[in-house]
Design a protein around this motif. Structure first.
Motif, PDB file in Angstrom:
ATOM      1  N   GLU A  36       0.900  -1.291  -0.178  1.00 32.10           N
ATOM      2  CA  GLU A  36       0.124   0.159  -0.474  1.00 32.10           C
ATOM      3  C   GLU A  36       0.724   1.541   0.113  1.00 32.10           C
ATOM      4  OE1 GLU A  36      -3.195  -0.279  -0.292  1.00 32.10           O
ATOM      5  OE2 GLU A  36      -2.607  -1.834  -0.921  1.00 32.10           O
ATOM      6  N   MET A  37       2.344   0.943   1.313  1.00 29.31           N
ATOM      7  CA  MET A  37       2.597   3.162   1.165  1.00 29.31           C
ATOM      8  C   MET A  37       3.347   2.621  -0.259  1.00 29.31           C
ATOM      9  SD  MET A  37       3.976   2.881   5.271  1.00 29.31           S
ATOM     10  CE  MET A  37       4.537   1.556   5.226  1.00 29.31           C
ATOM     11  N   PHE A  38       3.704   1.321  -0.664  1.00 25.64           N
ATOM     12  CA  PHE A  38       4.600   1.634  -2.284  1.00 25.64           C
ATOM     13  C   PHE A  38       4.107   2.393  -3.305  1.00 25.64           C
ATOM     14  CE2 PHE A  38       5.811   0.636  -6.927  1.00 25.64           C
ATOM     15  CZ  PHE A  38       7.649   0.391  -6.505  1.00 25.64           C
TER      16      PHE A  38
ATOM     17  N   ASP B  88      -6.831  -2.873   2.736  1.00 25.56           N
ATOM     18  CA  ASP B  88      -7.165  -1.527   2.886  1.00 25.56           C
ATOM     19  C   ASP B  88      -7.016  -0.941   5.230  1.00 25.56           C
ATOM     20  OD1 ASP B  88      -9.393  -3.278   4.514  1.00 25.56           O
ATOM     21  OD2 ASP B  88     -11.294  -2.059   3.571  1.00 25.56           O
ATOM     22  N   GLY B  89      -6.583  -2.903   5.800  1.00 29.22           N
ATOM     23  CA  GLY B  89      -6.528  -1.663   6.469  1.00 29.22           C
ATOM     24  C   GLY B  89      -8.151  -1.728   8.037  1.00 29.22           C
ATOM     25  N   ASN B  90      -9.248  -2.124   7.167  1.00 31.93           N
ATOM     26  CA  ASN B  90     -10.177  -2.782   8.269  1.00 31.93           C
ATOM     27  C   ASN B  90     -10.388  -3.569   8.746  1.00 31.93           C
ATOM     28  OD1 ASN B  90     -11.932   0.350   7.338  1.00 31.93           O
ATOM     29  ND2 ASN B  90     -11.960  -0.130   5.759  1.00 31.93           N
ATOM     30  N   VAL B  91     -11.369  -4.007   9.675  1.00 31.08           N
ATOM     31  CA  VAL B  91     -12.085  -4.801  10.243  1.00 31.08           C
ATOM     32  C   VAL B  91     -13.275  -5.162   9.696  1.00 31.08           C
ATOM     33  CG1 VAL B  91     -12.399  -6.765  12.040  1.00 31.08           C
ATOM     34  CG2 VAL B  91      -9.914  -5.404  12.004  1.00 31.08           C
TER      35      VAL B  91
ATOM     36  N   ASP C 220      -5.073   2.489  11.319  1.00 32.57           N
ATOM     37  CA  ASP C 220      -3.622   3.399  10.481  1.00 32.57           C
ATOM     38  C   ASP C 220      -2.735   2.287   9.530  1.00 32.57           C
ATOM     39  OD1 ASP C 220      -5.764   5.378  11.594  1.00 32.57           O
ATOM     40  OD2 ASP C 220      -4.293   5.422  13.625  1.00 32.57           O
ATOM     41  N   ASN C 221      -3.526   1.701   9.114  1.00 35.17           N
ATOM     42  CA  ASN C 221      -2.603   0.807   8.282  1.00 35.17           C
ATOM     43  C   ASN C 221      -2.966  -0.778   7.825  1.00 35.17           C
ATOM     44  OD1 ASN C 221      -0.184   0.485   6.345  1.00 35.17           O
ATOM     45  ND2 ASN C 221       1.797   0.965   7.838  1.00 35.17           N
ATOM     46  N   ALA C 222      -2.206  -1.474   6.552  1.00 32.33           N
ATOM     47  CA  ALA C 222      -2.561  -2.313   6.266  1.00 32.33           C
ATOM     48  C   ALA C 222      -3.129  -3.247   7.379  1.00 32.33           C
ATOM     49  CB  ALA C 222      -1.795  -2.815   5.026  1.00 32.33           C
TER      50      ALA C 222
END
Length: 698
Positions: free
Chosen positions: A109-111, A429-432, A449-451
């Motif tokens: 994701e950060m790439f 997407d960082g969601n549960v 706040d992150n993957a």
């Protein structure tokens, strides 16, 4: 008649001749690779190298960097990489490598956020350039993703007839180390188009080879004794390569690559003629100088009797299942050609003289848009599973139909958990997520706040899960409200273990933690190993009767006292012995069973630390066991392999009872059971169903 879902279409790959050349105007570009910003002085080496390229090759219009742009893929390293690129005035195109996604807290994701898209196309002076991402999340291996292959096909087919394309990605295909599981699929796709050159990396060298009329060239690195780069000078008729070494004036010129890819119509299609007999006929006017075959990266041989176009292979050496045979044929003109074909085998039954019994070992299969790295979960007659295409599926196992699916928009590595009519999972997407298990209605979604690369633990009305934002979370299973979050120093990929109100887990910070499950307060923490790179961060821990089992990336297995983290015992492998590293433990009685990357299933006594179970699943050639965790039913253990096989081990005798091949596709997932069937996800864009007891032993 059995019903086939997402049926395998077209057992043998098809052939298409080369295309005519398109008009190209001259230009120059540069190729480098594997700059590994974040390790040592590599950031400065990159800056220095880019400045030297600008000075030595001012006419170059752009630079392609084919992956491993960072060492660990962290946000800080990616930011430093982008800053270092400012040393050149040229446009730089970058693709991810295994180092950019294997240990990153965000997956890729950060790439994409910091560096740019992982798939990109652009046209320059009559040539279409396409950069692809073949790296895998949390793995060292490579795979041509289903979604990206569709993009590639669309971007090649939209070109004017004969227009050339140059493709770039990280891992070298067709390598003896088998970095890819489906590189033949890529080779077959591009044979339909004029692709004279493919750029890759990973090897920190200048290896160059050709198959099917396409040349493959590896890029040099900006550091090390062999540091350098390739300059590609493009003319209407050819692509000319030069190897330049940093700090040296010598230039090594290479043989030119024709702009129009050499026609690849010399061999015809490879196909199965009958049981154990395959056919590959040369086209009129051609003859084979030599030809060899390889099946499942295991059985090799020389394709004899090619004057008739047919040759036999001893398929009795193979397990039952689906196999890939690859033939490498060299024609009299010195060109090497690759042809591939898939074929199924079944067991020989007592009342049948035929090698292929009509009862298949693959009873059903479901197609995925991309590969599967998430374990399936079966609850009743429904299978819940995520995949790298972003879809989370609920499949009715009685009918084989999709009951419902949810688009999570990103890859899903989480093993779903079903509790009280609800199914819990997470995505990059960082969601549960919490869904109604019957209808698929979203009940709640809570962001971090992150993957999220981890799987949830659901217990006592709470969801416990680690995130790429360096925190372990406790959420209400009912509402998704965050009850507490505990800060580690690096990201958390593993699922915690729970016993007596305490959570046990490691992170990529070389600490192993014990946290109060109710309050989130730290109880104790101990160093996991000698360095961050050897953290206990991938294998899920296991706990029983006050003993916590954890594995570190130096292949050591440790048992800690749950009260204070002190060592009760440690199994340290012998020198050069590879052991558990990724596969999580399954506890049965006092035994803990794990897969190891040297292809062994091993078992340790939780009380004494003795390794009393050790089975090599394929002694004839190592078949690594990475993330697939064992499934144990009765006295049988089931596990998947990097080689694309499922093994059944008889625990009392410590012998492989049978195996089933599911080619081509790495298996990084653990199997799930439904009645008398096993279900397993594969990187081959499929979920397979096979009998728990196939027709006959391996």
């Amino acid at each position: 008649m059995r019903k086939l879902f997402g049926a395998f279409a077209g057992i043998c790959f098809m052939l298409s001749a080369g295309l005519a050349s398109a008009e190209v105007t001259p230009f120059t570009f540069v190729h480098i690779s594997d700059v590994h910003v974040g390790s040592g002085n590599n950031e400065e080496a990159l800056r220095k190298g880019l400045k030297e390229i600008d000075k030595a090759v001012p006419e170059a219009e752009f630079i392609i960097i084919t992956g491993d742009v960072t060492d660990l893929g962290s946000g800080d390293e990616l930011t430093s990489y982008v800053e270092a690129l400012k040393a050149t005035k040229k446009k730089v195109y970058s693709v991810p490598g295994n180092h950019d996604g294997r240990w990153s807290e965000s997956g890729k994701e950060m790439f994409k956020k910091i560096v740019g898209p992982s798939y990109e196309k652009w046209d320059n002076n009559g040539i279409r350039f396409i950069s692809m991402d073949v790296s895998m999340l949390v793995e060292q291996y490579a795979h041509f993703d289903g979604a990206q292959m569709k993009k590639l096909e669309a971007d090649l087919s939209s070109l004017p007839e004969g227009a050339p394309a140059i493709i770039s990605f990280h891992h070298p295909p067709f390598h003896s180390s088998r970095f890819f599981d489906n590189d033949l699929e890529f080779a077959e796709l591009i044979r339909k188009y004029n692709v004279p050159l493919v750029l890759d990396g990973h090897g920190h060298s200048y290896v160059r080879y050709a198959y099917n009329g396409t040349s493959y060239a590896m890029g040099g690195s900006t550091f090390g004794a062999n540091a350098g780069y390739r300059v590609w000078k493009v003319s209407p008729d050819a692509i000319n390569g030069e190897i330049h070494r940093f700090g040296k004036s010598e230039v090594e010129s290479e043989d030119p690559i024709p702009m129009t890819r050499a026609t690849d119509s010399a061999p015809g299609d490879l196909k199965q003629a009958s049981a154990g007999v395959f056919e590959l006929k040369p086209a009129s006017g051609y003859e084979f100088k030599s030809a060899s075959y390889k099946i499942d990266d295991l059985v090799t041989g020389t394709a004899t009797s090619l004057e008739t176009g047919r040759f036999e292979v001893d398929v009795k050496k193979l397990p039952v299942g689906r196999h890939e045979i690859v033939v490498t044929a060299e024609t009299g003109d010195g060109l090497k050609h690759l042809r591939a074909c898939l074929f199924d085998t079944s067991a020989v039954t007592a009342d049948s003289s035929s090698l292929f019994d009509p009862i298949s070992t693959i009873t059903r299969e479901w197609a995925l848009g991309s590969g599967g790295q998430a374990n399936p979960t079966v609850n009743g007659d429904v299978m819940y599973v995520g995949a790298n295409d972003g879809l989370f599926r609920a499949i009715d196992l009685k009918t084989g139909d999709i009951k419902w699916n949810a688009d999570l928009t990103r890859e899903t590595l989480s093993t779903p958990v079903v509790v009280d009519g609800r199914v819990y999972t997470a995505a990059l997407d960082g969601n549960v997520y919490c869904f109604d298990a019957e209808t698929g209605k979203e009940i709640w979604k809570t962001g971090t706040d992150n993957a999220i690369l981890a799987s949830p633990l659901v217990a006592d009305g709470r969801v416990y899960i680690g995130s790429g934002d360096f925190h372990m979370y406790a959420m209400s299973a009912d509402t998704g409200d965050i009850l507490w979050k505990f800060a580690a120093q690096k990201h958390i990929k593993m699922t915690p273990a729970l016993e007596n109100g305490k959570l046990y887990f490691g992170a990529w910070d070389n600490w192993f933690y014990c946290v109060d499950a109710k309050s989130g307060e730290l109880v104790w923490k101990v160093p996991a190993s000698r360095s961050v790179g050897l953290s206990s961060a991938t294998c899920n821990p296991a706990v029983k009767d006050g003993r916590v089992l954890m594995v570190t990336h130096d292949y050591s297995v440790r048992c800690l006292d749950a009260r204070n983290g002190s060592h009760l015992w440690m199994y340290k492998p012998a020198k050069d012995e590879l052991g558990p590293s990724y596969s999580s433990a399954v506890l049965v009685g006092d035994m803990a069973y794990l897969g190891s990357i040297n292809g062994h299933v091993v078992g340790y006594n939780m009380v004494t630390g003795e390794k009393s179970f050790d089975v090599d699943v394929r002694p004839e050639k190592t078949d690594a066991l990475f993330d697939s965790a064992p499934l144990i039913r009765g006295d049988k253990l089931y596990i998947g392999s990097v080689g694309g096989n499922v093994y059944c081990i008889d625990i009392p005798s410590q012998k492989v009872a049978w195996s089933v091949a599911l080619q081509p596709g790495f298996i990084f997932t653990g199997p799930a059971a439904w009645g008398d069937k096993l279900l397993i996800s594969s990187m081959g864009n499929r979920i397979f169903e096979i009998p728990i007891e196939p027709v006959s032993p391996r």
